[in-house]
Structure formats: structure tokens, C-alpha cells
Write a protein that holds these residues in place. Structure first.
Motif, PDB file in Angstrom:
ATOM      1  N   LEU A  40      -2.826 -12.407  -4.929  1.00  0.00           N
ATOM      2  CA  LEU A  40      -2.860 -12.226  -3.476  1.00  0.00           C
ATOM      3  C   LEU A  40      -1.651 -11.444  -2.966  1.00  0.00           C
ATOM      4  CD1 LEU A  40      -4.192 -15.697  -2.307  1.00  0.00           C
ATOM      5  CD2 LEU A  40      -5.422 -13.523  -2.358  1.00  0.00           C
ATOM      6  N   VAL A  41      -0.482 -11.718  -3.525  1.00  0.00           N
ATOM      7  CA  VAL A  41       0.719 -10.996  -3.098  1.00  0.00           C
ATOM      8  C   VAL A  41       0.585  -9.513  -3.419  1.00  0.00           C
ATOM      9  CG1 VAL A  41       3.166 -10.659  -3.636  1.00  0.00           C
ATOM     10  CG2 VAL A  41       2.302 -12.940  -3.149  1.00  0.00           C
ATOM     11  N   VAL A  42       0.133  -9.198  -4.620  1.00  0.00           N
ATOM     12  CA  VAL A  42      -0.029  -7.792  -5.005  1.00  0.00           C
ATOM     13  C   VAL A  42      -1.093  -7.128  -4.142  1.00  0.00           C
ATOM     14  CG1 VAL A  42      -0.786  -6.266  -6.862  1.00  0.00           C
ATOM     15  CG2 VAL A  42       0.838  -8.080  -7.339  1.00  0.00           C
ATOM     16  N   ARG A  43      -2.170  -7.825  -3.867  1.00  0.00           N
ATOM     17  CA  ARG A  43      -3.253  -7.244  -3.077  1.00  0.00           C
ATOM     18  C   ARG A  43      -2.826  -6.990  -1.635  1.00  0.00           C
ATOM     19  NH1 ARG A  43      -8.895  -6.868  -3.580  1.00  0.00           N
ATOM     20  NH2 ARG A  43      -8.612  -7.763  -5.620  1.00  0.00           N
ATOM     21  N   PHE A  44      -2.126  -7.945  -1.037  1.00  0.00           N
ATOM     22  CA  PHE A  44      -1.769  -7.816   0.367  1.00  0.00           C
ATOM     23  C   PHE A  44      -0.539  -6.932   0.588  1.00  0.00           C
ATOM     24  CE2 PHE A  44      -4.219 -11.857   0.867  1.00  0.00           C
ATOM     25  CZ  PHE A  44      -5.232 -11.292   1.624  1.00  0.00           C
ATOM     26  N   LEU A  45       0.413  -6.937  -0.331  1.00  0.00           N
ATOM     27  CA  LEU A  45       1.591  -6.099  -0.158  1.00  0.00           C
ATOM     28  C   LEU A  45       1.333  -4.653  -0.555  1.00  0.00           C
ATOM     29  CD1 LEU A  45       4.521  -8.366  -1.349  1.00  0.00           C
ATOM     30  CD2 LEU A  45       3.887  -7.760   0.970  1.00  0.00           C
ATOM     31  N   GLY A  46       0.343  -4.457  -1.363  1.00  0.00           N
ATOM     32  CA  GLY A  46       0.019  -3.097  -1.794  1.00  0.00           C
ATOM     33  C   GLY A  46       0.795  -2.718  -3.037  1.00  0.00           C
TER      34      GLY A  46
END
Length: 78
Positions: free
Chosen positions: A17-23
Motif C-alpha cells: 500500500l505504501v509503494v502504491r500510494f506514494l508512487g
């Protein structure tokens, strides 16, 4: 399900989720900060004592691994 397995599943989901939302643009930057913190810990544990100060935290957060190396060299020389 054991607590250890559940912990790993939660960590994996949060990481995705962190990678997906932060880009993807921020992921290397965050990785550099984490690597700088780990390097600071390894230098402190294995090579020399580095007292953790607020200035060290700011330098590691801003510069990551190069900042950690600079802190270690500065502390070794002075």
C-alpha cells in the motif's frame, strides 16, 4: 494462524500500500532513508559508538546513506 505469520502478512500488505500510494518516484528516496538508518545502526553496533542526536536524525532523513557516511567520517576524525 500464529502471530508471527499474521505480522508478516500485515507488513507485506502495508508495504504494498505504501509503494502504491506514494508512487514509484518516492520509493527510492524512502529506501535510501531506511538504508541510511540501517547503516547508522550497523556502524554504531560494529565499528564505533555513534551517539544518536537530533542533528544525526535530520541528516540521515535528508541525505540517507551519504549523510550517514559523512556523520561516521566526521565522528571518526573529530
Amino acid at each position: 494462524m500464529s502471530t508471527v505469520a499474521l505480522t508478516f502478512i500485515v507488513i507485506a500488505v502495508v508495504a504494498v500500500l505504501v509503494v502504491r500510494f506514494l508512487g514509484w518516484a518516492l520509493a527510492p528516496f524512502i529506501g535510501n532513508i531506511i538504508a541510511g538508518g540501517l547503516l547508522y545502526w550497523l556502524i554504531d553496533a560494529l565499528l564505533m559508538r555513534l551517539p544518536w542526536t537530533m542533528l544525526d536524525a535530520i541528516i540521515v532523513a535528508l541525505f540517507g546513506v551519504p549523510g550517514t557516511i559523512a556523520i561516521a567520517i566526521f565522528r571518526a576524525l573529530f
